[in-house]
Design an enzyme around this catalytic site. Structure first.
Site, short mmCIF file in Angstrom:
data_model
loop_
_atom_site.label_atom_id
_atom_site.label_comp_id
_atom_site.label_asym_id
_atom_site.label_seq_id
_atom_site.Cartn_x
_atom_site.Cartn_y
_atom_site.Cartn_z
N GLU A 26 0.86 -1.19 0.00
CA GLU A 26 0.00 0.00 0.00
C GLU A 26 0.89 1.24 0.00
O GLU A 26 2.10 1.14 0.20
CB GLU A 26 -0.90 0.01 1.24
CG GLU A 26 -0.14 -0.05 2.55
CD GLU A 26 -0.93 0.49 3.74
OE1 GLU A 26 -1.51 1.58 3.61
OE2 GLU A 26 -0.96 -0.17 4.78
N LYS A 160 -3.81 -2.43 14.20
CA LYS A 160 -3.24 -1.36 15.03
C LYS A 160 -3.77 -1.47 16.45
O LYS A 160 -4.96 -1.67 16.67
CB LYS A 160 -3.57 -0.02 14.40
CG LYS A 160 -2.68 0.26 13.20
CD LYS A 160 -3.26 1.30 12.30
CE LYS A 160 -4.53 0.78 11.66
NZ LYS A 160 -5.17 1.77 10.81
#
Ligand code: PSU
Ligand code: MN
Length: 303
Positions: A26, A160
């Site tokens: 990404e 995360k």
């Protein structure tokens, strides 16, 4: 009438024709939305080097001047490492039609582009997931739906750690996405090496992981697979410290009224500053480690 297409770089196109191993990346993590300068350029350099060291080809996804790209030249790296607009899967068409100068792809948009190109393995840092408080604010990253939709293995260090990790795992189960720990039987917590949320499947070699991928494909399953690799122990941060900083970061975002797609970049920036960049060092290490694992998996699956 304007026509649109995904532009695949010469190197990536050749690798696809030659059935060589490829790893998609990404671009949000390498933009100012994901990491501060100059750590973002260092991350890009380390990840692509790690992939090439296993004789695999990195395929960076991004939107440049409205063109969706899979694979870019090194000369274009500075464009990614500067200011960018975040492009999730639903923004891709808008970014193309609106000729966005630099659209940084997230996990979800990268998976779409990589799948269209025919790439089987994708590497990132930590995926987006179910946010804490999602039962009231409804914030669930589109990364999860994209992982379920596209037939690609995402290699990550879990989600995360400022997210609601148990709910993220539940959501992946609802979406029927296999979640596999490579060398761990817990859900990795991004920059923290040890985790205590169990995941059901552990493998200890990349070959075993590749077998699971092939077995799923043989069933005609088309969902992606989430491969979880903890940050290397020497690079991880203490959990107590991260818990404390995370609470402060979320409170700050809440106090300032930050919502929607701005939450993740805001929280990452706060944590980087509050940990005096030690979280950035850990982020780089885990991104590089994931890229290495992804390249080894791409080798196993190539051909
Ligand atoms: N993890 C990182 N850095 C990042 C992101 C995740 O360490 O920059 C980005 C990824 O691009 C991920 C996105 O797809 O955040 C998720 O955003 P949201 O939570 O708004 O869905
Ligand atoms: Mn969100």
């Amino acid at each position: 009438m304007t026509s649109f297409e995904i532009r695949i770089s010469d190197e990536v196109g050749q690798a696809l024709r030659d059935r060589r191993p490829l790893v998609a990346l990404e671009s949000t993590i390498f933009s100012n939305l994901g990491l501060p300068s100059p750590a973002n350029l260092e991350a890009l350099t380390r990840c692509t080097k790690a992939i090439r060291s296993f004789d695999a080809v990195p395929a960076i996804t991004v939107v440049l001047d409205g063109v969706a790209r899979v694979g870019i030249d090194e000369a274009e790296w500075p464009l990614i490492c500067g200011p960018a607009k975040k492009v999730g899967e639903r923004e891709l068409g808008t970014a193309m039609a609106g000729r966005w100068a630099v659209g940084a792809t997230t996990v979800s948009s990268s998976l779409l582009l990589a799948a269209r190109a025919g790439i089987k393995v994708f590497s990132t840092g930590g995926i987006g997931g179910v946010h804490r408080g999602a039962e009231t604010n409804g914030d669930i990253s589109s990364d999860l739906g994209a992982i379920a939709t596209h037939n690609i293995v995402t290699v990550c260090a879990g989600a995360k750690s400022f997210l609601d990790l148990p709910r993220t795992l539940e959501y992946l189960e609802t979406l029927s996405v296999p979640v596999i720990g490579l060398g761990c039987d817990f859900f990795p917590e991004f920059t923290v090496h040890h985790g205590n949320i169990a995941i059901p499947v552990r493998v200890d070699t990349v070959r075993q992981l590749a077998d699971i991928v092939r077995a799923n494909n043989s069933l005609g399953r088309t969902s992606g697979i989430l491969a979880c690799v903890p940050v290397p122990e020497r690079d991880g941060l203490p959990k107590s410290k991260m818990d404390e900083v995370t609470r402060a970061a979320l409170k700050n975002a809440n106090d300032l009224g930050v919502v929607g797609s701005a939450v993740t970049p805001h929280v990452l920036k706060f944590i980087a500053e509050a940990t005096k960049d030690s979280s950035v060092r850990a982020n780089l290490a885990l991104a590089e480690n994931n890229a290495s694992v992804a390249a080894q998996l791409a080798n196993e699956l190539a051909g």
